[in-house]
Design a protein around this motif. Structure first.
Motif, PDB file in Angstrom:
ATOM      1  N   SER A 281     -47.737  -4.550  34.654  1.00  0.00           N
ATOM      2  CA  SER A 281     -49.003  -5.123  34.200  1.00  0.00           C
ATOM      3  C   SER A 281     -48.900  -4.909  32.646  1.00  0.00           C
ATOM      4  CB  SER A 281     -50.119  -4.420  34.637  1.00  0.00           C
ATOM      5  OG  SER A 281     -50.277  -4.628  36.109  1.00  0.00           O
ATOM      6  N   LEU A 282     -48.346  -3.895  32.180  1.00  0.00           N
ATOM      7  CA  LEU A 282     -48.116  -3.556  30.767  1.00  0.00           C
ATOM      8  C   LEU A 282     -47.263  -4.565  29.990  1.00  0.00           C
ATOM      9  CD1 LEU A 282     -48.276  -1.582  28.313  1.00  0.00           C
ATOM     10  CD2 LEU A 282     -46.272  -0.541  29.035  1.00  0.00           C
ATOM     11  N   LYS A 283     -46.192  -4.977  30.740  1.00  0.00           N
ATOM     12  CA  LYS A 283     -45.316  -6.108  30.211  1.00  0.00           C
ATOM     13  C   LYS A 283     -46.020  -7.363  29.977  1.00  0.00           C
ATOM     14  CE  LYS A 283     -40.402  -4.946  30.902  1.00  0.00           C
ATOM     15  NZ  LYS A 283     -39.961  -4.236  32.046  1.00  0.00           N
ATOM     16  N   ALA A 284     -46.644  -7.888  31.197  1.00  0.00           N
ATOM     17  CA  ALA A 284     -47.302  -8.753  31.221  1.00  0.00           C
ATOM     18  C   ALA A 284     -48.485  -8.876  30.083  1.00  0.00           C
ATOM     19  CB  ALA A 284     -48.119  -9.402  32.321  1.00  0.00           C
ATOM     20  N   PHE A 285     -49.108  -7.807  29.845  1.00  0.00           N
ATOM     21  CA  PHE A 285     -50.329  -7.719  28.866  1.00  0.00           C
ATOM     22  C   PHE A 285     -49.451  -7.964  27.671  1.00  0.00           C
ATOM     23  CE2 PHE A 285     -52.169  -4.949  25.859  1.00  0.00           C
ATOM     24  CZ  PHE A 285     -53.567  -5.225  25.864  1.00  0.00           C
ATOM     25  N   LEU A 286     -48.581  -7.089  27.140  1.00  0.00           N
ATOM     26  CA  LEU A 286     -47.970  -7.426  25.808  1.00  0.00           C
ATOM     27  C   LEU A 286     -47.196  -8.845  25.739  1.00  0.00           C
ATOM     28  CD1 LEU A 286     -46.280  -3.590  25.620  1.00  0.00           C
ATOM     29  CD2 LEU A 286     -48.290  -4.493  24.428  1.00  0.00           C
ATOM     30  N   ARG A 287     -46.806  -9.359  26.558  1.00  0.00           N
ATOM     31  CA  ARG A 287     -46.181 -10.721  26.654  1.00  0.00           C
ATOM     32  C   ARG A 287     -47.306 -11.646  26.125  1.00  0.00           C
ATOM     33  NH1 ARG A 287     -44.308 -11.624  31.907  1.00  0.00           N
ATOM     34  NH2 ARG A 287     -42.472 -10.458  31.198  1.00  0.00           N
ATOM     35  N   ALA A 288     -48.403 -11.423  26.766  1.00  0.00           N
ATOM     36  CA  ALA A 288     -49.451 -12.568  26.253  1.00  0.00           C
ATOM     37  C   ALA A 288     -50.114 -12.201  25.109  1.00  0.00           C
ATOM     38  CB  ALA A 288     -50.780 -12.200  27.512  1.00  0.00           C
ATOM     39  N   ARG A 289     -49.938 -10.943  24.560  1.00  0.00           N
ATOM     40  CA  ARG A 289     -50.588 -10.681  23.323  1.00  0.00           C
ATOM     41  C   ARG A 289     -49.976 -10.411  22.059  1.00  0.00           C
ATOM     42  NH1 ARG A 289     -53.457  -9.524  27.123  1.00  0.00           N
ATOM     43  NH2 ARG A 289     -55.948  -9.466  27.360  1.00  0.00           N
TER      44      ARG A 289
ATOM     45  N   PHE B  17     -41.432  -9.467  24.699  1.00  0.00           N
ATOM     46  CA  PHE B  17     -41.361  -9.412  26.173  1.00  0.00           C
ATOM     47  C   PHE B  17     -41.160 -10.951  26.752  1.00  0.00           C
ATOM     48  CE2 PHE B  17     -43.038  -5.527  25.430  1.00  0.00           C
ATOM     49  CZ  PHE B  17     -42.402  -4.518  26.385  1.00  0.00           C
ATOM     50  N   ASN B  18     -40.654 -11.930  25.732  1.00  0.00           N
ATOM     51  CA  ASN B  18     -40.592 -13.336  25.936  1.00  0.00           C
ATOM     52  C   ASN B  18     -39.316 -13.488  26.841  1.00  0.00           C
ATOM     53  OD1 ASN B  18     -43.028 -14.279  25.022  1.00  0.00           O
ATOM     54  ND2 ASN B  18     -42.187 -14.451  23.094  1.00  0.00           N
ATOM     55  N   ALA B  19     -38.426 -12.882  26.853  1.00  0.00           N
ATOM     56  CA  ALA B  19     -36.957 -12.802  27.160  1.00  0.00           C
ATOM     57  C   ALA B  19     -36.947 -12.966  28.714  1.00  0.00           C
ATOM     58  CB  ALA B  19     -36.099 -11.764  26.587  1.00  0.00           C
TER      59      ALA B  19
ATOM     60  N   LEU C 145     -50.480  -1.833  22.267  1.00  0.00           N
ATOM     61  CA  LEU C 145     -50.855  -2.999  21.561  1.00  0.00           C
ATOM     62  C   LEU C 145     -51.183  -2.633  20.062  1.00  0.00           C
ATOM     63  CD1 LEU C 145     -51.724  -6.187  21.356  1.00  0.00           C
ATOM     64  CD2 LEU C 145     -54.090  -5.416  22.275  1.00  0.00           C
ATOM     65  N   GLN C 146     -51.690  -1.344  19.938  1.00  0.00           N
ATOM     66  CA  GLN C 146     -52.136  -0.887  18.789  1.00  0.00           C
ATOM     67  C   GLN C 146     -50.752  -0.352  17.755  1.00  0.00           C
ATOM     68  OE1 GLN C 146     -54.891  -0.900  17.255  1.00  0.00           O
ATOM     69  NE2 GLN C 146     -56.090  -1.642  19.004  1.00  0.00           N
ATOM     70  N   VAL C 147     -49.793  -0.004  18.806  1.00  0.00           N
ATOM     71  CA  VAL C 147     -48.686   0.302  18.109  1.00  0.00           C
ATOM     72  C   VAL C 147     -47.835  -0.976  17.765  1.00  0.00           C
ATOM     73  CG1 VAL C 147     -46.082   1.107  18.688  1.00  0.00           C
ATOM     74  CG2 VAL C 147     -48.078   2.355  19.444  1.00  0.00           C
ATOM     75  N   TYR C 148     -47.925  -2.119  18.364  1.00  0.00           N
ATOM     76  CA  TYR C 148     -47.188  -3.182  17.918  1.00  0.00           C
ATOM     77  C   TYR C 148     -48.073  -3.819  16.815  1.00  0.00           C
ATOM     78  CZ  TYR C 148     -45.655  -8.195  18.144  1.00  0.00           C
ATOM     79  OH  TYR C 148     -44.756  -9.026  17.992  1.00  0.00           O
ATOM     80  N   ARG C 149     -49.369  -3.666  16.893  1.00  0.00           N
ATOM     81  CA  ARG C 149     -50.303  -4.219  15.573  1.00  0.00           C
ATOM     82  C   ARG C 149     -49.970  -3.366  14.035  1.00  0.00           C
ATOM     83  NH1 ARG C 149     -55.903  -5.624  18.748  1.00  0.00           N
ATOM     84  NH2 ARG C 149     -54.789  -7.739  19.579  1.00  0.00           N
ATOM     85  N   HIS C 150     -49.606  -2.202  14.434  1.00  0.00           N
ATOM     86  CA  HIS C 150     -49.693  -1.311  13.344  1.00  0.00           C
ATOM     87  C   HIS C 150     -48.222  -0.806  12.873  1.00  0.00           C
ATOM     88  CE1 HIS C 150     -53.884  -1.571  12.912  1.00  0.00           C
ATOM     89  NE2 HIS C 150     -54.165  -1.249  14.135  1.00  0.00           N
ATOM     90  N   LEU C 151     -47.366  -1.242  13.528  1.00  0.00           N
ATOM     91  CA  LEU C 151     -45.894  -0.933  13.277  1.00  0.00           C
ATOM     92  C   LEU C 151     -45.467  -0.858  11.654  1.00  0.00           C
ATOM     93  CD1 LEU C 151     -43.725  -2.447  15.989  1.00  0.00           C
ATOM     94  CD2 LEU C 151     -43.648   0.008  15.393  1.00  0.00           C
ATOM     95  N   ARG C 152     -46.051  -2.069  11.040  1.00  0.00           N
ATOM     96  CA  ARG C 152     -45.505  -1.990   9.647  1.00  0.00           C
ATOM     97  C   ARG C 152     -46.220  -0.675   8.924  1.00  0.00           C
ATOM     98  NH1 ARG C 152     -47.023  -6.699  10.557  1.00  0.00           N
ATOM     99  NH2 ARG C 152     -45.076  -7.776  11.327  1.00  0.00           N
TER     100      ARG C 152
END
Lengths: 83, 201
Positions: free
Chosen positions: A68-76, A80-82, B58-65
């Motif tokens: 679910s984490l992978k799917a969530f991050l892929r969507a947002r 995780f597109n690979a 998600l927050q990590v990804y957004r704030h990595l910079r």
């Protein structure tokens, strides 16, 4: 400092374990605990508490939560597109 | 004989991820997802942890910079996870929680322990004396009942086994404050273990 009794000794335990007590306070606490069966027993249970709670609350990441984490991050994100 | 390639450091992966290398971000997720999930379970609940896990990365990804590498990546990530857990709990309808104050040790007028040595020691054997599943359920409930400030310090210091200095950095308080909060939490939970085996703490 005043002589240590059980109640004041208990308040010093964390600092004792972490090694931040001054040498004289440390020695006074050692002396009190060595002569006090109640504090010896209390210290044993105080020291075991973190381990018991750590073992009782241990969890591993379930495969569905990881997916679910992978799917969530892929969507947002663009990651995780690979797969 | 092949020489194993050393794993890239967190800092190196974070820098690559910030520059747009998504495989580096994926590697960071792979490296930390188990620890963040476990932390989230302990700070919130099994039910809430998957959301906290997702929100954290998600927050990590957004704030990595904005991660400049002055602190450890792990410390920075744990701060994000800790905040995500707090926000998540605030968003929930708060159930009234029983106070753990009643589990603090009791003293007589002279400041001596009110309980006997056998009673005082019993919490150390809670895991021998109790059914494993029962203890797991009650331990989670007890940690969840700690006040937020105590729970966060205790979970990171004692359950995740981070150093007091690292916990202080994550929580933005001084080490003495961490020690004080962890100490209070230990006293309450020790009393709670004692109560679970049927002995007044």
């Amino acid at each position: 400092m005043n002589a240590i009794v059980c109640a004041t000794g208990v308040e010093l335990l964390m600092d004792y374990v972490e090694g931040v007590l001054s040498a004289d306070v440390r020695a006074a606490l050692d002396e009190h605990v060595a002569g006090c069966a109640k504090c010896t027993a209390f210290v044993a249970s105080y020291l075991e508490t973190p381990r018991i709670l750590r073992e009782a609350t241990a969890v591993s990441l379930p495969a569905d939560v990881e997916a679910s984490l992978k799917a969530f991050l892929r969507a947002r994100t663009s990651a995780f597109n690979a797969d | 004989m092949s020489v194993p390639t050393p794993e890239p450091s967190d800092k190196a992966l974070a820098a690559r991820a910030a520059a747009g290398d998504d495989s580096a971000f994926e590697a960071l997720v792979e490296r930390y997802q188990r620890r963040v999930y476990r932390l989230a379970c302990r700070l919130t609940s099994d039910t809430d942890a998957p959301d906290v896990l997702q929100e954290t990365f998600l927050q990590v990804y957004r704030h990595l910079r904005s991660f400049r590498g002055e602190s450890q990546f792990g410390t920075w990530l744990y701060r994000i996870a800790s905040n995500a857990a707090l926000m998540h709990r605030r968003a929930q309808t708060r159930r009234p929680t029983a106070s753990l104050e009643g589990f603090l040790p009791r003293f007589d007028a002279r400041g001596l322990h009110a309980a006997t040595p056998a009673e005082l020691q019993i919490a150390a054997r809670a895991d021998e004396l109790l059914d494993r599943r029962f203890l797991a359920e009650k331990a989670r409930e007890a940690v969840a009942q700690l006040p937020d400030l105590y729970r966060h310090a205790f979970v990171m210091r004692d359950l995740e086994e981070m150093s007091t200095a690292d916990v202080a950095q994550v929580l933005g308080v001084d080490p003495a404050t961490v020690r004080q909060r962890v100490h209070r939490a230990r006293l309450m939970l020790r009393g709670c273990l004692s109560d679970l085996v049927g002995v007044k703490p």
